[in-house]
Scaffold this motif. Structure first.
Motif, PDB file in Angstrom:
ATOM      1  N   ARG A 211       0.808  -1.214   0.000  1.00 47.65           N
ATOM      2  CA  ARG A 211       0.000   0.000   0.000  1.00 47.65           C
ATOM      3  C   ARG A 211       0.845   1.269   0.000  1.00 47.65           C
ATOM      4  O   ARG A 211       0.286   2.372   0.043  1.00 47.65           O
ATOM      5  N   SER A 212       2.140   1.128  -0.054  1.00 44.10           N
ATOM      6  CA  SER A 212       3.007   2.303  -0.084  1.00 44.10           C
ATOM      7  C   SER A 212       2.991   2.940  -1.468  1.00 44.10           C
ATOM      8  O   SER A 212       2.724   2.282  -2.483  1.00 44.10           O
ATOM      9  N   SER A 213       3.287   4.209  -1.524  1.00 41.86           N
ATOM     10  CA  SER A 213       3.303   4.922  -2.808  1.00 41.86           C
ATOM     11  C   SER A 213       4.425   4.415  -3.716  1.00 41.86           C
ATOM     12  O   SER A 213       4.258   4.358  -4.939  1.00 41.86           O
ATOM     13  N   HIS A 214       5.540   4.042  -3.118  1.00 39.43           N
ATOM     14  CA  HIS A 214       6.658   3.539  -3.918  1.00 39.43           C
ATOM     15  C   HIS A 214       6.291   2.236  -4.613  1.00 39.43           C
ATOM     16  O   HIS A 214       6.573   2.047  -5.807  1.00 39.43           O
ATOM     17  N   PHE A 215       5.613   1.334  -3.883  1.00 37.92           N
ATOM     18  CA  PHE A 215       5.205   0.067  -4.491  1.00 37.92           C
ATOM     19  C   PHE A 215       4.170   0.292  -5.582  1.00 37.92           C
ATOM     20  O   PHE A 215       4.236  -0.314  -6.654  1.00 37.92           O
ATOM     21  N   ARG A 216       3.192   1.143  -5.316  1.00 36.59           N
ATOM     22  CA  ARG A 216       2.160   1.398  -6.327  1.00 36.59           C
ATOM     23  C   ARG A 216       2.758   1.995  -7.590  1.00 36.59           C
ATOM     24  O   ARG A 216       2.302   1.690  -8.700  1.00 36.59           O
ATOM     25  N   ARG A 217       3.772   2.824  -7.436  1.00 33.12           N
ATOM     26  CA  ARG A 217       4.420   3.398  -8.602  1.00 33.12           C
ATOM     27  C   ARG A 217       5.159   2.323  -9.418  1.00 33.12           C
ATOM     28  O   ARG A 217       5.096   2.309 -10.653  1.00 33.12           O
ATOM     29  N   ILE A 218       5.838   1.405  -8.731  1.00 33.77           N
ATOM     30  CA  ILE A 218       6.537   0.320  -9.422  1.00 33.77           C
ATOM     31  C   ILE A 218       5.555  -0.587 -10.144  1.00 33.77           C
ATOM     32  O   ILE A 218       5.744  -0.942 -11.312  1.00 33.77           O
ATOM     33  N   GLU A 219       4.483  -0.968  -9.458  1.00 32.46           N
ATOM     34  CA  GLU A 219       3.504  -1.857 -10.063  1.00 32.46           C
ATOM     35  C   GLU A 219       2.774  -1.176 -11.213  1.00 32.46           C
ATOM     36  O   GLU A 219       2.485  -1.807 -12.239  1.00 32.46           O
ATOM     37  N   THR A 220       2.476   0.105 -11.076  1.00 29.36           N
ATOM     38  CA  THR A 220       1.819   0.831 -12.163  1.00 29.36           C
ATOM     39  C   THR A 220       2.711   0.908 -13.387  1.00 29.36           C
ATOM     40  O   THR A 220       2.246   0.722 -14.523  1.00 29.36           O
ATOM     41  N   ASN A 221       3.985   1.161 -13.183  1.00 25.43           N
ATOM     42  CA  ASN A 221       4.910   1.207 -14.311  1.00 25.43           C
ATOM     43  C   ASN A 221       5.030  -0.148 -14.990  1.00 25.43           C
ATOM     44  O   ASN A 221       5.130  -0.235 -16.220  1.00 25.43           O
ATOM     45  N   ARG A 222       5.011  -1.208 -14.211  1.00 30.19           N
ATOM     46  CA  ARG A 222       5.117  -2.547 -14.801  1.00 30.19           C
ATOM     47  C   ARG A 222       3.893  -2.894 -15.633  1.00 30.19           C
ATOM     48  O   ARG A 222       4.008  -3.382 -16.760  1.00 30.19           O
ATOM     49  N   THR A 223       2.700  -2.650 -15.092  1.00 30.25           N
ATOM     50  CA  THR A 223       1.486  -2.943 -15.840  1.00 30.25           C
ATOM     51  C   THR A 223       1.337  -2.022 -17.046  1.00 30.25           C
ATOM     52  O   THR A 223       0.845  -2.448 -18.103  1.00 30.25           O
ATOM     53  N   ARG A 224       1.768  -0.753 -16.898  1.00 26.38           N
ATOM     54  CA  ARG A 224       1.696   0.157 -18.033  1.00 26.38           C
ATOM     55  C   ARG A 224       2.614  -0.308 -19.164  1.00 26.38           C
ATOM     56  O   ARG A 224       2.263  -0.200 -20.341  1.00 26.38           O
ATOM     57  N   LEU A 225       3.786  -0.829 -18.809  1.00 20.38           N
ATOM     58  CA  LEU A 225       4.698  -1.333 -19.833  1.00 20.38           C
ATOM     59  C   LEU A 225       4.105  -2.538 -20.545  1.00 20.38           C
ATOM     60  O   LEU A 225       4.251  -2.685 -21.767  1.00 20.38           O
ATOM     61  N   GLU A 226       3.427  -3.426 -19.807  1.00 24.18           N
ATOM     62  CA  GLU A 226       2.782  -4.562 -20.443  1.00 24.18           C
ATOM     63  C   GLU A 226       1.698  -4.109 -21.419  1.00 24.18           C
ATOM     64  O   GLU A 226       1.589  -4.647 -22.533  1.00 24.18           O
TER      65      GLU A 226
END
Length: 432
Positions: A211-226
């Motif tokens: 639930r941290s902002s850093h994790f959400r940013r990493i996961e968002t970037n990964r899904t956006r790249l997919e």
């Protein structure tokens, strides 16, 4: 008067008249076919991950699928914990002989039982399959020392990379395992306060990280790249139908048998792939290559391997089985059957109705959906990839047409236009 071209929904209705008269719902049939295509692609990939192939054409069953099952469970439990407030341990009150005194006992919730089983069975199995992810602490299992001598340079182990959800859940279970291991292993003994505290700590740790902002940013970037890779590769394949109403789609899996899962195996496989793709682009393996997409993977037992999708000019070539075999035989010649092997995906074609193997016409919406689902798998970032590379997706260069180039020949007939291609491949997130 020129005839107006029909939409692809109307084309589907023309080919499935009896079915639509029975259901009266076009969207339902479209969704059902799409669900079936996606399920067939998942079944195909799951079956391919269970098989080990050699240069003589023999196939054996691997234990890798069991590790993949636990890895998928890691991700599932991490998302389940982070998206809810469920506890792992619940309190049971049972009266003693007198009503004034009440003893307190504890038991695992369904979510807690899944996490406990994962810690006791799944995590040790993953650590055995991939030593690089072992928890290195005073309570961890013995591992080889991190020597830096020159004679051990060739034995450097490959590094396992997981997606953020799997990484956090695995780390949480490994941190809690020392206390769980001292609690009689598989026996659920919650009488110790230390055991209960460590089990509940798993949920708190996963929620705090996910639930941290850093994790959400990493996961968002990964899904956006997919999503970006999916849209780009679908458009890349759609461009192949601009000048050709029919493509011949081939799929092969290329393997390099690992010795001890070291970086030397990675360098060998990468060198072979570099020469192989250059020969493929220059037409020295199969002729008239229009499109090719390659995904790099590395499994626990299969080592470094590659999933290759190739599209040829379907007007000149129709023998998918023979041409797929040529792709595999060329891979064997690059390294020899002692280390290299391949699997011709066309031999499984009869098991899957919409697998987009063989000749694909511009008006065949079911096969076009099969191409989209195959690309969706290729661009997906898997949690068990152990390549050490930042980019595992490779495709050929797209040849763009010049805007001033004149279009010769008669216009395409009805049913041979780009309506279906634009709807299915031009918009990969299209929901029927």
């Amino acid at each position: 008067m020129p005839t107006k071209s029909k939409s692809w929904e109307e084309m589907v209705m023309d080919t499935e008249v009896d079915y639509y008269q029975a259901t009266g719902n076009t969207d339902f049939q479209m969704q059902e076919v799409e669900r079936q295509i996606a399920e067939e692609e998942r079944n195909y990939q799951f079956a391919s991950k269970r098989c080990l192939h050699d240069g003589d054409g023999h196939t054996s069953i691997s234990d890798e699928s069991e590790c993949l099952m636990w890895i998928a469970k890691l991700e599932h439990l991490a998302k389940r914990i982070s998206n809810s407030e469920q506890r792992l341990i619940k309190t049971d009150r049972r009266p003693r002989s007198t009503w004034k005194q009440v003893s307190r006992t504890y038991s695992l919730t369904p979510l807690g039982k899944a996490v406990w089983q994962l810690c006791c069975t799944g995590v040790p199995l993953i650590e055995i399959a991939s030593p690089s992810v072992r928890y290195r602490d005073r309570h961890s299992w013995p591992t080889a020392p991190r020597a830096k001598h020159h004679d051990l340079a060739q034995t450097e182990s490959m590094v396992t990379q997981f997606n953020p959800y799997i990484t956090i859940m695995l780390h949480a279970c490994q941190r809690a395992m020392p206390a769980i291991r001292h609690a009689n292993g598989m026996v659920v003994d919650l009488s110790s306060e230390e055991v209960r505290r460590r089990v509940e700590w798993i949920a708190r740790f996963v929620r705090r990280c996910c639930r941290s902002s850093h994790f959400r940013r990493i996961e968002t970037n990964r899904t956006r790249l997919e999503e970006k890779n999916l849209a780009s590769c679908c458009r890349y394949m759609a461009e192949g139908f601009q000048g050709h109403t029919r493509l011949l789609v081939l799929r092969v899996d290329l393997y390099i048998r690992p010795t001890h899962h070291t970086m030397a195996d990675v360098r060998l496989a990468e060198k072979c792939l570099e020469h192989y793709l250059r020969d493929l682009d220059e037409g020295r393996i199969v002729p008239d290559v229009l499109r090719r997409i390659c995904k790099r993977e590395c499994g626990f037992d299969r080592g470094m391997h590659y999933h290759l999708l190739v599209a040829l000019n379907g007007h000149k070539h129709q023998s998918a089985r023979h041409l797929s075999k040529l792709l595999g035989e060329k891979w064997l010649k690059k390294r020899g059957p002692l280390r290299a092997s391949y699997f011709n995906c066309y031999v499984r074609r009869h098991q899957y109705k919409y697998n987009a193997l063989g000749s694909v016409h511009i008006s065949d919406w079911q096969m076009l959906m099969g191409i989209r689902e195959a690309i969706r798998y290729l661009v997906k970032g898997d949690g068990y990839v152990m390549t050490g590379h930042k980019r595992n997706l490779m495709r050929g260069n797209m040849k763009k047409r010049s805007g001033s180039q004149s279009k010769r020949g008669a216009p395409r007939k009805v049913g041979h236009d780009m309506i279906l291609v634009d709807e299915i491949l031009g918009n990969p997130r299209y929901e029927p």
